[in-house]
Design a protein around this motif. Structure first.
Motif, PDB file in Angstrom:
ATOM      1  N   ALA A   2       0.840  -1.205   0.000  1.00  0.00           N
ATOM      2  CA  ALA A   2       0.000   0.000   0.000  1.00  0.00           C
ATOM      3  C   ALA A   2       0.871   1.249   0.000  1.00  0.00           C
ATOM      4  N   GLU A   3       0.349   2.285  -0.644  1.00  0.00           N
ATOM      5  CA  GLU A   3       1.038   3.572  -0.624  1.00  0.00           C
ATOM      6  C   GLU A   3       0.903   4.192   0.759  1.00  0.00           C
ATOM      7  N   ARG A   4       1.786   5.103   1.053  1.00  0.00           N
ATOM      8  CA  ARG A   4       1.708   5.797   2.343  1.00  0.00           C
ATOM      9  C   ARG A   4       0.484   6.690   2.378  1.00  0.00           C
ATOM     10  N   GLU A   5      -0.206   6.662   3.490  1.00  0.00           N
ATOM     11  CA  GLU A   5      -1.392   7.498   3.662  1.00  0.00           C
ATOM     12  C   GLU A   5      -0.959   8.928   3.932  1.00  0.00           C
ATOM     13  N   LYS A   6      -1.768   9.873   3.487  1.00  0.00           N
ATOM     14  CA  LYS A   6      -1.460  11.284   3.682  1.00  0.00           C
ATOM     15  C   LYS A   6      -2.699  12.016   4.181  1.00  0.00           C
ATOM     16  N   LYS A  32      -5.512  11.069 -10.568  1.00  0.00           N
ATOM     17  CA  LYS A  32      -4.115  10.667 -10.699  1.00  0.00           C
ATOM     18  C   LYS A  32      -3.856   9.277 -10.122  1.00  0.00           C
ATOM     19  N   SER A  33      -4.496   8.941  -9.014  1.00  0.00           N
ATOM     20  CA  SER A  33      -4.169   7.707  -8.312  1.00  0.00           C
ATOM     21  C   SER A  33      -5.235   6.620  -8.414  1.00  0.00           C
ATOM     22  N   LYS A  34      -6.466   6.990  -8.774  1.00  0.00           N
ATOM     23  CA  LYS A  34      -7.585   6.046  -8.814  1.00  0.00           C
ATOM     24  C   LYS A  34      -7.772   5.323  -7.488  1.00  0.00           C
ATOM     25  N   SER A  35      -7.411   6.007  -6.385  1.00  0.00           N
ATOM     26  CA  SER A  35      -7.626   5.428  -5.076  1.00  0.00           C
ATOM     27  C   SER A  35      -8.650   6.277  -4.320  1.00  0.00           C
TER      28      SER A  35
END
Length: 40
Positions: A2-6, A32-35
């Protein structure tokens, strides 16, 4: 992995466009991220 949460905060005086900016930024981040992007 998983990407880092911001967490991004937006603040300013009343009627300065915070909500408009936050929604446009959320839309851009999603495109940009589709998340998942959550705006409170």
């Amino acid at each position: 992995m998983a990407e880092r949460e911001k967490i991004i905060t937006v603040w300013g005086p009343p009627h300065s466009g915070k909500t408009t900016f936050a929604l446009k930024m959320a839309e851009t981040l999603y495109e940009k991220s589709k998340s998942t992007v959550i705006v409170l």
